[in-house]
Write an enzyme that holds these catalytic residues in place. Structure first.
Site, PDB file in Angstrom:
ATOM      1  N   ASP A  20       0.939  -1.399   0.411  1.00  0.00           N
ATOM      2  CA  ASP A  20       0.165  -0.067  -0.270  1.00  0.00           C
ATOM      3  C   ASP A  20       1.033   0.880  -0.251  1.00  0.00           C
ATOM      4  O   ASP A  20       1.264   2.123   1.127  1.00  0.00           O
ATOM      5  CB  ASP A  20      -1.122   0.025   1.544  1.00  0.00           C
ATOM      6  CG  ASP A  20      -2.073   1.216   1.439  1.00  0.00           C
ATOM      7  OD1 ASP A  20      -1.548   1.573   0.829  1.00  0.00           O
ATOM      8  OD2 ASP A  20      -2.066   1.024   2.423  1.00  0.00           O
ATOM      9  N   LYS A  81       3.018  11.276  -3.458  1.00  0.00           N
ATOM     10  CA  LYS A  81       1.960  10.500  -4.306  1.00  0.00           C
ATOM     11  C   LYS A  81       1.281  11.951  -5.060  1.00  0.00           C
ATOM     12  O   LYS A  81       0.481  11.183  -6.000  1.00  0.00           O
ATOM     13  CB  LYS A  81       0.770   9.705  -3.567  1.00  0.00           C
ATOM     14  CG  LYS A  81       0.231   8.665  -4.214  1.00  0.00           C
ATOM     15  CD  LYS A  81      -0.500   8.209  -3.193  1.00  0.00           C
ATOM     16  CE  LYS A  81      -1.974   6.767  -3.802  1.00  0.00           C
ATOM     17  NZ  LYS A  81      -1.989   5.814  -2.595  1.00  0.00           N
ATOM     18  N   GLU A 158      -7.537   0.699  -4.502  1.00  0.00           N
ATOM     19  CA  GLU A 158      -7.397   1.024  -3.260  1.00  0.00           C
ATOM     20  C   GLU A 158      -8.697   0.167  -2.754  1.00  0.00           C
ATOM     21  O   GLU A 158      -8.861  -1.026  -1.917  1.00  0.00           O
ATOM     22  CB  GLU A 158      -6.407   1.820  -2.251  1.00  0.00           C
ATOM     23  CG  GLU A 158      -5.262   2.440  -2.967  1.00  0.00           C
ATOM     24  CD  GLU A 158      -4.704   3.694  -2.622  1.00  0.00           C
ATOM     25  OE1 GLU A 158      -5.877   4.283  -2.436  1.00  0.00           O
ATOM     26  OE2 GLU A 158      -3.813   3.980  -2.453  1.00  0.00           O
ATOM     27  N   ASP A 180     -12.959   6.295   1.785  1.00  0.00           N
ATOM     28  CA  ASP A 180     -11.358   5.726   2.701  1.00  0.00           C
ATOM     29  C   ASP A 180     -11.001   7.172   3.160  1.00  0.00           C
ATOM     30  O   ASP A 180     -10.652   8.253   1.608  1.00  0.00           O
ATOM     31  CB  ASP A 180     -10.779   5.315   1.605  1.00  0.00           C
ATOM     32  CG  ASP A 180      -9.056   5.526   1.919  1.00  0.00           C
ATOM     33  OD1 ASP A 180      -8.732   5.924   2.655  1.00  0.00           O
ATOM     34  OD2 ASP A 180      -8.230   4.844   0.652  1.00  0.00           O
TER      35      ASP A 180
HETATM   36  P1  ADP Z   1      -3.264   8.008   3.471  1.00  0.00           P
HETATM   37  O1  ADP Z   1      -3.798   6.186   3.034  1.00  0.00           O
HETATM   38  O2  ADP Z   1      -3.539   9.004   3.324  1.00  0.00           O
HETATM   39  O3  ADP Z   1      -1.496   7.531   3.716  1.00  0.00           O
HETATM   40  P2  ADP Z   1      -3.942   7.008   6.376  1.00  0.00           P
HETATM   41  O4  ADP Z   1      -4.591   5.944   5.804  1.00  0.00           O
HETATM   42  O5  ADP Z   1      -2.605   5.997   6.654  1.00  0.00           O
HETATM   43  O6  ADP Z   1      -3.400   7.868   5.516  1.00  0.00           O
HETATM   44  O7  ADP Z   1      -4.217   7.533   7.457  1.00  0.00           O
HETATM   45  C1  ADP Z   1      -3.347   9.117   7.979  1.00  0.00           C
HETATM   46  C2  ADP Z   1      -4.599   9.695   8.748  1.00  0.00           C
HETATM   47  O8  ADP Z   1      -4.558   8.644  10.139  1.00  0.00           O
HETATM   48  C3  ADP Z   1      -3.591  10.792   9.609  1.00  0.00           C
HETATM   49  O9  ADP Z   1      -4.445  12.105   9.622  1.00  0.00           O
HETATM   50  C4  ADP Z   1      -3.077  10.476  11.248  1.00  0.00           C
HETATM   51  O10 ADP Z   1      -3.840  11.181  12.252  1.00  0.00           O
HETATM   52  C5  ADP Z   1      -4.607   9.492  11.232  1.00  0.00           C
HETATM   53  N1  ADP Z   1      -4.644   9.049  11.736  1.00  0.00           N
HETATM   54  C6  ADP Z   1      -4.639   7.712  12.258  1.00  0.00           C
HETATM   55  N2  ADP Z   1      -4.410   6.875  12.825  1.00  0.00           N
HETATM   56  C7  ADP Z   1      -5.717   7.623  13.623  1.00  0.00           C
HETATM   57  C8  ADP Z   1      -6.573   7.429  15.369  1.00  0.00           C
HETATM   58  N3  ADP Z   1      -6.196   6.532  15.957  1.00  0.00           N
HETATM   59  N4  ADP Z   1      -7.426   8.647  15.441  1.00  0.00           N
HETATM   60  C9  ADP Z   1      -7.963   8.539  14.474  1.00  0.00           C
HETATM   61  N5  ADP Z   1      -7.313  10.271  13.327  1.00  0.00           N
HETATM   62  C10 ADP Z   1      -5.877   8.244  13.829  1.00  0.00           C
HETATM   63 MG    MG Z   2      -4.497   4.838   2.395  1.00  0.00          MG
END
Ligand code: ADP
Ligand code: MG
Length: 589
Positions: A20, A81, A158, A180
């Site tokens: 991912d 990205k 995704e 998502d």
């Molecule tokens: P991406 O797919 O864009 O790489 P992610 O799925 O990793 O992103 O999501 C990242 C986001 O999720 C960030 O804004 C992070 O702060 C938030 N996040 C991660 N853990 C938590 C949580 N426990 N509660 C709320 N938000 C969270």
């Molecule tokens: Mg993602």
């Protein structure tokens, strides 16, 4: 005596991983000892921050790079990205120039390294991409993989990966919605399963909406309460993010910053984020409308992305869809898990039944026609891989080549669509207008890469192109495109009609000209009538007014008909006379 079983020695099967490659975080997972494992780093963390830092002697990826972002922004890259496949820009660093593909390759390499600690024989991967990624973005992702030294078995959307992770492919049929919300982007996709095959029915989203925006809301909340405005914003953002993540577990959190201290309760936080959640639900509404599917018809709602950990968000989503979303799997790991399942399937792992996964074309693809009209050949939301052909012909006499303009978009006129590429088909024999048979074929493979070919059927002359254009297409622009098409439907229809009539007038104009040149013996009166008709057409065309052109065509048509009848009679008379003479001669011989 028991028979000995002799087995053919099987070559050791190489394993493939699922990656991912996220905007904020990236992960790697693989099928290991009959389960899917998300691989951890030396600190037992699965999420690798998608951040790369260039130093003179080494390259850092992940937490170390992320920590240096505020102190060394020049050499540190976040959210790359967003640029991949969209910009060829090169960035100057202490280690020389780098581009988005190279930076992405570093992230992939860090993940590969993690996987190779478990099995050094890993050379293949399934890499996930957003469903709305266009050709250029997919090509660039593949290029990054190549640079990182890993073979891409498939680029997987995704949302499809998330559905796979939940085993939704095991059902027989049904529609599921994947919601998502990641760090910087929101994507929603509608998937339809029928007989073990997924199709992406529709996608929507907002590329400027994610967890970062929620962090900003908390930052502002603090700033409104701070006695001073002189603050280190970067530090405050980190605190805000932590507070946000705390509130997924606790009913309140205390933020301490530069000697100031304030309590942010879950209730206050929920109020803060309510408008953002509303926005995501409006987008869900839109995707349902787009696919003409009722909320009630959705069998499963899948939550993906770290932000969907927030309980209030889950409640709101549940209230909106009237059903509890699937949340059993870690929302930030589901995509990697799905990618690993797909990797297993593709590398021939017998644990998983061979599911064929289909994705969809986000915007229609076609070519520009004479008169500037856009002719769609592959319609939007067609499941991929896909192929479609259409036949065209030449417009002018003795045309020996033509220029093809490949378009993407929903609008009726080429100028309102996005230009993907130009290519030429040339060198076919000269023939009268309308005689050549040119077949144009659009092919999209299962990675969503486009190939367009054109062949002149009579001569067999062929030309083909792989589209690598840097098309600036994201979720937002897809929506823009569709909304634009709906908004402008009336105007487009008129414009298309005008275009068609202009073309008709132009053809009529040309044929009159041809007659004037070829038929030198015409009587002055006939000649004058034709010249007048030509003038009438020219004037009407110049006016660009649909009514004028239609009227002119009608009048000239009548005139041309009369002329043709008369002319035909003359030709007929001539032929008959000739025939009579021959017959007489024959009689005498
Ligand atoms: P991406 O797919 O864009 O790489 P992610 O799925 O990793 O992103 O999501 C990242 C986001 O999720 C960030 O804004 C992070 O702060 C938030 N996040 C991660 N853990 C938590 C949580 N426990 N509660 C709320 N938000 C969270
Ligand atoms: Mg993602």
């Amino acid at each position: 005596m028991p028979l000995l079983q002799i087995q053919e020695p099987k070559p050791a099967k190489s394993r493939a991983i699922g990656i991912d490659l996220g905007t904020t975080h990236s992960l790697v997972a693989l099928h290991h000892e009959s389960e899917i494992k998300v691989l951890l780093d030396e600190f037992n963390e699965a999420l690798l921050p998608s951040v790369v830092r260039y130093l003179p002697e080494k390259i850092e990826v992940g937490h170390a790079a992320k920590n240096a972002f505020t102190t060394d922004p020049q050499n540190t890259f976040m959210s790359i990205k967003r640029l991949i496949g969209k910009s060829q820009s090169q960035f100057h660093t202490v280690a020389g120039k780098v581009d988005a593909v190279q930076i992405s390759a570093e992230i992939l390499q860090a993940l590969l390294k993690r996987a190779r600690q478990l099995d050094e024989n890993i050379h293949e991967a399934v890499i996930t991409v957003p469903a709305y990624f266009d050709d250029a973005q997919r090509q660039a992702t593949k290029a990054a993989a190549k640079l990182a030294g890993v073979k891409v078995l498939r680029l997987l959307n995704e949302p499809t990966a998330a559905a796979l992770a939940y085993g939704l492919d095991k059902g027989t049929q049904g529609t599921c919605l994947v919601y998502d919300l990641g760090g910087g982007t929101f994507d929603v996709s509608l998937l339809q399963l029928s007989q073990g095959v997924f199709e992406v029915l529709a996608t929507a989203g907002d590329t400027e909406l994610g967890g970062d925006d929620i962090d900003d809301l908390i930052v502002n909340w603090v700033l409104e309460r701070l006695p001073t405005s002189a603050v280190n914003k970067a530090d405050l953002r980190l605190l805000a993010r932590k507070a946000k993540e705390d509130l997924s577990i606790y009913p309140s959190t205390v933020i301490e910053f530069q000697g100031w201290q304030g309590e942010l309760t879950l209730t206050a936080f929920n109020q803060l984020i309510h408008p953002l959640i509303e926005r995501t639900l409006n987008i869900c509404q839109r995707v349902l409308k787009d696919a003409a599917i009722a909320k009630e018809a959705i069998e499963h709602v899948v939550l993906v992305g770290g932000m969907t950990r927030a309980l209030y968000l889950r409640q709101q989503v549940e209230a909106f869809f009237g059903q509890a979303p699937l949340t059993d799997l870690d929302p930030d790991k589901v995509v990697a898990i799905g990618a690993a399942i797909q990797a297993s399937i593709l590398s021939g792992d017998p644990t998983f039944k061979n599911a064929l996964l289909l994705d969809v074309i986000p915007l229609s693809l076609g070519i520009e026609m004479m008169g500037g009209m856009a002719e769609k050949i592959l319609m939007r939301n067609t499941p991929i891989p896909a192929q479609a052909s259409q036949s065209f012909t030449t417009y002018q006499d003795n045309q020996t080549g033509l220029s093809l303009h490949v378009l993407q978009g929903e609008r009726e006129l080429a100028k309102d669509c996005q230009s993907l590429a130009h290519f030429e088909l040339s060198g076919f024999p000269a023939m009268p207008a309308g005689k050549a048979r040119i077949e144009v074929t659009f092919r999209i493979d299962c990675d969503g890469l486009l190939n367009v070919s054109a062949i002149e059927k009579l001569s067999g002359i062929e030309s083909t192109i792989d589209i690598k254009a840097t098309a600036d297409l994201n979720d937002e622009s897809i929506h823009h495109s569709i909304e634009d098409a709906i908004e402008n439907a009336k105007y487009d229809l008129l414009a298309r009609k005008l275009s068609e009539k202009l073309l008709e007038a132009e053809q009529l104009h040309q044929s009159i000209e041809k007659v004037l040149i070829q038929e030198g013996h015409l009587l002055t009166k006939d000649r004058q009538a034709l010249v007048n008709a030509k003038l009438m057409l020219s004037k009407a065309m110049q006016s660009q007014v649909l009514n004028n052109i239609t009227q002119a065509i009608k009048q000239v048509d009548v005139l041309v008909q009369e002329f043709a009848t008369k002319h035909l009679n003359e030709v007929l008379a001539k032929t008959l006379v000739g025939k009579a003479i021959v017959d007489v001669e024959a009689d005498f011989s």
